[in-house]
Write an enzyme that holds these catalytic residues in place. Structure first.
Site, short mmCIF file in Angstrom:
data_model
loop_
_atom_site.label_atom_id
_atom_site.label_comp_id
_atom_site.label_asym_id
_atom_site.label_seq_id
_atom_site.Cartn_x
_atom_site.Cartn_y
_atom_site.Cartn_z
N GLY B 103 0.85 -1.41 -0.13
CA GLY B 103 0.00 -0.09 -0.11
C GLY B 103 0.86 1.10 0.03
CB ALA B 105 0.85 4.41 -4.09
CB ILE B 108 -1.20 4.92 6.00
CG1 ILE B 108 -2.70 5.03 6.51
CG2 ILE B 108 -0.47 4.31 7.33
CD1 ILE B 108 -3.43 3.96 6.93
NE ARG B 190 -15.55 -7.57 10.52
CZ ARG B 190 -14.51 -6.77 10.98
NH1 ARG B 190 -14.67 -5.53 10.51
NH2 ARG B 190 -13.53 -7.17 11.66
CG ASP B 251 -7.31 0.42 18.11
OD1 ASP B 251 -8.35 1.18 17.46
OD2 ASP B 251 -6.78 -0.33 17.44
NE ARG B 254 -7.65 7.02 16.61
CZ ARG B 254 -8.32 6.54 15.85
NH1 ARG B 254 -8.75 5.68 15.51
NH2 ARG B 254 -7.81 7.54 14.33
CG HIS B 279 -7.78 -2.44 14.21
ND1 HIS B 279 -7.83 -1.37 15.07
CD2 HIS B 279 -8.41 -2.23 13.18
CE1 HIS B 279 -7.79 -0.32 14.45
NE2 HIS B 279 -8.08 -0.84 13.30
#
Lengths: 439, 439
Positions: B103, B105, B108, B190, B251, B254, B279
């Site tokens: 990932g 590109a 994140i 999901r 998580d 936070r 998660h």
């Protein structure tokens, strides 16, 4: 030197009125605490702290007094004042440094703020206060940025506040990183852009002059950055002109990379790279003075045609190629170059090397016109200040190109005379010299 | 343990064919060098180096031999091989560490890659090789990322290569940071997401098993990350299951921030924060074991209703609130949490504290079902490995919630049985437990 504008505190109060209005328009925002008139969207943990029924609350108890001074309140978990000297872990740290960032909801700042907070820039013993300047439109996004900074738990990041009034956000700033600028709309002339953004930088110069630390260091990133920096200087007569910089570090970094690529060496072998002049297509990446592994570039790269033609073009087109490939402008590497620019001022320049920055020309040893902002080779002792390098080579090829970028900056200066206190503007810019891929 | 799939090198060659085809479709791309069959869009400085007429070229001269080994060629200025032991500045550095990022590109990674390259994560004496995995669609953007990494001149960043075949990109990886995953389309269940992304992680697990360093550490970020990590484990039988992590660090961060905000203390006062389980919205931020300034949270925050209800909800809703405010998902703070997750494995955990990570449950001391990936409290000696913390408190409130998230992970496991070598999938997921603001 330029305008000197008396600042009325009442003006500041008026200027924040749109903020309250904007908050009212948004209606009920999730998790909002009771509103204060001027800082409607800032959540503060002071109320929460009051509910805490033991000693932990004493840390927060000092806070309300601070709010009464009229300063911009801090965001969320950063609200309480922490006494760094009372903690074993932090008492050896330096005094808090306050960094104001404009355009703080934009993509460049979204990289830069985290790099600043990580300690990568100022060191692991330097606590940081971040003051984020946005626009009315971006205020919600600013809150999002502040929330992500909260969630990142950076130990050095001790204060975060957000606002839309430069007179509040720039208060006590030791550094002001001016990234925010209006992008050029379709068909907009460079003269119009100079006027619109010039107005923003005139206002921000006045705000810095009035409320920032008297020795604030200012790095202007928003384009056209050289002339924007000049406008700032002229509107901030109480701040030394030497403290203002226009960012040409990304150009320098790109030039080093292209020389390394051509020579087949790693980029850390390239030194003494100067970008002369304007951050525009008239800029001059200087291959006469640059060195590869300590040797003049021309001794290492014999392809003179490439040096004289392709090299400069490749450096200047880099942003445009990036936009084509990546679909957005180069936020990450721009942010890295801002980090590099700051580091170059707060750490001593390596022996024999230098860095480029757009700085005030008055008193320069090269014969470049006075009273403009021009990128030139600088060295620093690491004290936040710099001196110009005097022992540079000059030849006709380099000098002719320096004169061309100088002429452009003098023409840009005439375009913004109304913003620098020098009378009526007269604008005669013939070419579009905005760098490809920039706004 | 799961599938053991023989890997045929011929398969890898076939898999790269779409890359050449994609390059052909794009037609003439600016600044392209002569094309190689499999690596059409990678520009290499080797040709340029040949034009250099002196000693500098000898550094690059080793390169063509390396290409012949069939490895993924490096990008641009990173093409030549640099002998770090021959340079005074670099000879005391550690051995190069190879980090593969999928990932690459995406947003994140656009933060993470620069944080990795800066030395912030692995230290200032740790040279880095970055191997970027993208998709056919994102290949041009990957080039843009690689160009920005070039322009950033990070001294520690010594190799960058890009590709779309995990068998090439994961070769010799010491770390694999698996961020890339398909986002959930509108109306997608999901179960469907588990299947689509599960297939990607099954393939990547096989690739890691075949070509990565046998002790590669893997952090799965792409959602649903716990079950994706389980799929990876099952498809990589040669790599210790203990080496795989599902990211729950954001998580944890936070949760620490919200406890600090509530208690009116700075976030560095919060320790021993566990996220238990998946998660997803069934995750359990543990306020029974967490501490504020060394004291149990419940002694500091007396508001039990807030702890039992609002606290967990606020942690889980954080991403959703951020999307509302900022208009995008939390790329910067997610990247910071990946940095934190790596740092927690390569630096010793502070005395008495721990961190959370989604890890393989077999052999866990808590009575959690075996053979799933579950976030639990971990400690590390800083050697890249971890051990589970055994002295944690448990009460009915905490245990009931742990059982609920465990049940969800067992159900997810049944959904992906066809990807873990355990027979025919049976999917009965009743609720949408995707965290707000995540894809």
């Amino acid at each position: 030197m330029g305008l000197s504008t008396a600042y009325s505190p009442a003006g500041s109060r008026l200027a924040t009125a749109p903020l309250a209005a904007a908050a009212a328009r948004r209606g009920s925002v999730q998790h909002l605490r009771p509103r204060r008139p001027l800082i409607a969207t800032v959540r503060c943990s002071v109320d929460a702290a009051k509910q805490v029924q033991d000693g932990a609350a004493t840390i927060a108890a000092q806070e309300p007094a601070r709010h009464k001074t009229g300063r911009l309140p801090r965001f969320g978990v950063f609200c309480p004042t922490y006494d760094l000297t009372s903690d074993d872990k932090t008492k050896s740290w330096k005094k808090l440094v306050t960094i104001a960032v404009s355009g703080a909801a934009g993509m460049i700042a979204n990289h830069l703020l985290f790099q600043l907070a990580s300690g990568e820039v100022f060191g692991q013993d330097q606590p940081i206060a971040l003051k984020l300047l946005g626009s009315e439109r971006s205020l919600q996004a600013l809150e999002g940025v502040a929330m992500e900074l909260e969630d990142s738990l950076y130990p050095l990041l001790r204060e975060v506040s957000i606002g839309i009034d430069p007179y509040e956000v720039f208060e006590d700033a030791d550094w002001a990183l001016l990234i925010g600028a209006k992008p050029r709309g379709p068909g907009m002339e460079r003269a119009a852009l100079l006027d619109i953004n010039g107005q923003i930088f005139a206002d921000q110069g006045k705000a810095l002059n009035t409320v920032a630390s008297p020795n604030v260091k200012v790095i202007v990133v928003g384009n056209p950055c050289n002339t924007n920096a000049l406008i700032c200087i002229k509107n901030a007569p109480n701040i030394p002109a030497k403290n203002f910089h226009a960012l040409t570090r990304l150009d320098e970094n790109r030039a080093k990379c292209q020389l390394a690529l051509k020579a087949g060496v790693f980029y850390d072998k390239v030194s003494n790279m100067t970008i002369w002049g304007n951050h525009s297509t008239t800029q001059v990446p200087d291959f006469l003075n640059a060195k590869i592994d300590g040797r003049p570039v021309k001794e290492v790269i014999k392809d003179t045609k490439w040096l004289e033609e392709e090299f400069t073009m490749t450096v200047q087109n880099r942003g445009g190629v990036l936009i084509q490939k990546w679909g957005r402008s180069s936020a990450a590497s721009t942010s890295v170059s801002i980090v590099d620019a700051i580091k170059s001022l707060v750490t001593p320049t390596p022996e024999g090397d230098w860095f480029s920055s757009g700085v005030y020309t008055t008193g320069n040893p090269y014969g470049i016109a006075e009273d403009i902002v021009f990128s030139m080779p600088c060295r620093s002792k690491g004290d936040g200040d710099y001196e110009l390098v005097s022992d540079v080579l000059m030849d006709d090829f380099l000098w002719e190109r320096i004169k061309k970028t100088e002429a452009e900056l003098l023409a840009e200066k005439k375009c913004v005379a109304h913003l620098t206190g020098e009378g009526i503007a007269f604008c005669d810019l013939r070419e579009d010299t905005m760098l490809p891929g920039e706004m």
